[in-house]
Design an enzyme around this catalytic site. Structure first.
Site, PDB file in Angstrom:
ATOM      1  CD  GLU A   1      -2.668   1.326   2.514  1.00  0.00           C
ATOM      2  OE1 GLU A   1      -2.963   2.457   2.933  1.00  0.00           O
ATOM      3  OE2 GLU A   1      -3.039   0.271   3.070  1.00  0.00           O
TER       4      GLU A   1
ATOM      5  CB  CYS B   1      -9.913   1.730   6.653  1.00  0.00           C
ATOM      6  SG  CYS B   1      -9.795   0.055   7.271  1.00  0.00           S
TER       7      CYS B   1
ATOM      8  CB  SER C   1      -0.068  -3.865   7.825  1.00  0.00           C
ATOM      9  OG  SER C   1       0.053  -2.723   8.629  1.00  0.00           O
ATOM     10  CG  ASN C   2      -5.489  -5.887   9.177  1.00  0.00           C
ATOM     11  OD1 ASN C   2      -6.176  -6.598   9.909  1.00  0.00           O
ATOM     12  ND2 ASN C   2      -5.233  -6.211   7.917  1.00  0.00           N
TER      13      ASN C   2
ATOM     14  CB  SER D   1      -6.580 -10.113   4.930  1.00  0.00           C
ATOM     15  OG  SER D   1      -5.506 -10.138   5.847  1.00  0.00           O
TER      16      SER D   1
END
Length: 347
Positions: free
Chosen positions: A133, A201, A230-231, A273
């Protein structure tokens, strides 16, 4: 608490798992396979989850590192993380038929980067080096964007004109980390401006809020997600800051039984994800280990959906790569998360 009642408890965080952008990206690949047949090429991992990638590969997707690996004229899907204009240009040169699965919230950050750069701002992009990203966003204006990964780097970064500076953030950051860095930048650059609405987000924030609450009541928190997500890694960090031991696990097979010794309350969540069936697998393992009660801890409702790219909706691609074609669906920004397409069982 649970100890006195004779229970071993699982506190299940909600929201968790698939966000609207991930659900859309997975469905883009499946829709392309239905429409064009296998193989459909996918640049990078469509989302950062090894199980999702393996399932789609069995269904006919071929994952490549670069658009230059795709045979000329073939269909290629760009991942949810977004790509730079240079990638689109190379795809056009190879006459690839592009389906862009970039999350619309990432597209928003790209648009902000172009807007600030066109007005002559130095842009500080808060994010992690090497993340797809970040690479895509920096590619929108590489001559004007400077990556800032920490408060320490924020103390050192310079700007061509200190009165004309702006910041953007990677969408999957920890809110706490981002705010710390932004605070340093504001002290150094009082004229600093940001995006009209925050870049982190809704799904990232909701999942962090949920795991923070769960971790405050747990001895151990398990976060289901891949190591390159990452999240998911941010969820582990948030849980640890809230006082719990926290571990990132790919699936139930990665849970070390020794972690459960002397533990009466386990928190459980999953990255944006990670498909829900992986969480259910961990719940089954915990049930076998004696965790005989599950309590769901919900902090928000989500009702977000994104339409498929126009290229798929129109059932025609036109033969040559186009720019981003996604459209945000109308409707509420928050509510019940859409259900995930049922994937094949992992092999």
């Amino acid at each position: 608490m649970a100890k006195g009642e004779g229970y071993r408890v699982v506190l299940l965080a909600s929201p968790r798992g698939y966000c609207a952008g991930v659900e859309r990206a997975v469905e883009v690949v499946r829709a392309a396979l239905r429409l064009f047949g296998a193989p459909v090429y996918v640049r990078k991992q469509i989302v950062h989850n090894a199980h999702v990638v393996a399932t789609l590969a069995r269904e006919g997707a071929i994952f490549v590192e670069s658009e230059e690996e795709v045979p000329e004229g073939n269909v290629v899907v760009f991942s949810a993380h977004g790509v730079s204009p240079a990638v689109h240009a190379r795809a056009r040169a190879r006459r690839l038929r592009v389906i862009d699965a970039t999350c619309p919230l990432v597209m928003k950050v790209h648009a902000e980067a172009r807007r600030f750069a066109s007005r002559g701002y130095t842009l500080f992009l808060i994010g992690h080096a090497g993340h797809e990203e970040v690479e895509g966003t920096m590619g929108e204006a590489p001559e004007r964007i400077k990556l800032v990964q920490s408060a320490e780097e924020a103390l050192e970064v310079e700007a061509e004109d200190p009165k004309r500076v702006a910041y953007l953030t990677q969408t999957t950051l920890s809110q706490d980390d981002a705010e710390e860095i932004i605070a340093v930048l504001r002290r150094r650059f009082p004229s600093l401006v940001g995006p009209p609405t925050e870049d982190i987000c809704y799904a990232t924030q909701n999942r962090q809020d949920a795991v923070r609450l769960v971790a405050s009541r747990s001895q151990l928190v398990l976060v289901v997600g891949s190591t390159n997500s990452s999240n998911s890694n941010r969820l582990v960090e948030v849980a640890r800051r809230a006082g719990a031991r926290a571990e990132l696990v790919e699936d139930a097979s990665a849970v070390n039984p020794a972690w459960l010794e002397g533990v009466d309350v386990v928190g459980l969540t999953s990255g944006a994800s990670a498909p829900e069936y992986l969480v259910q697998g961990v719940l089954e393992l915990l049930a076998r280990a004696g965790f005989n009660r599950v309590e769901e801890i919900r902090v928000a409702e989500e009702q977000v959906s994104f339409e498929l790219p126009a290229a798929l909706k129109e059932r025609a691609l036109g033969g040559i790569a186009e720019g981003p074609a996604a459209r945000l669906a109308t409707g509420a920004e928050r509510g019940v998360a859409p259900s995930e397409p049922a994937p094949a069982a992992p092999g």
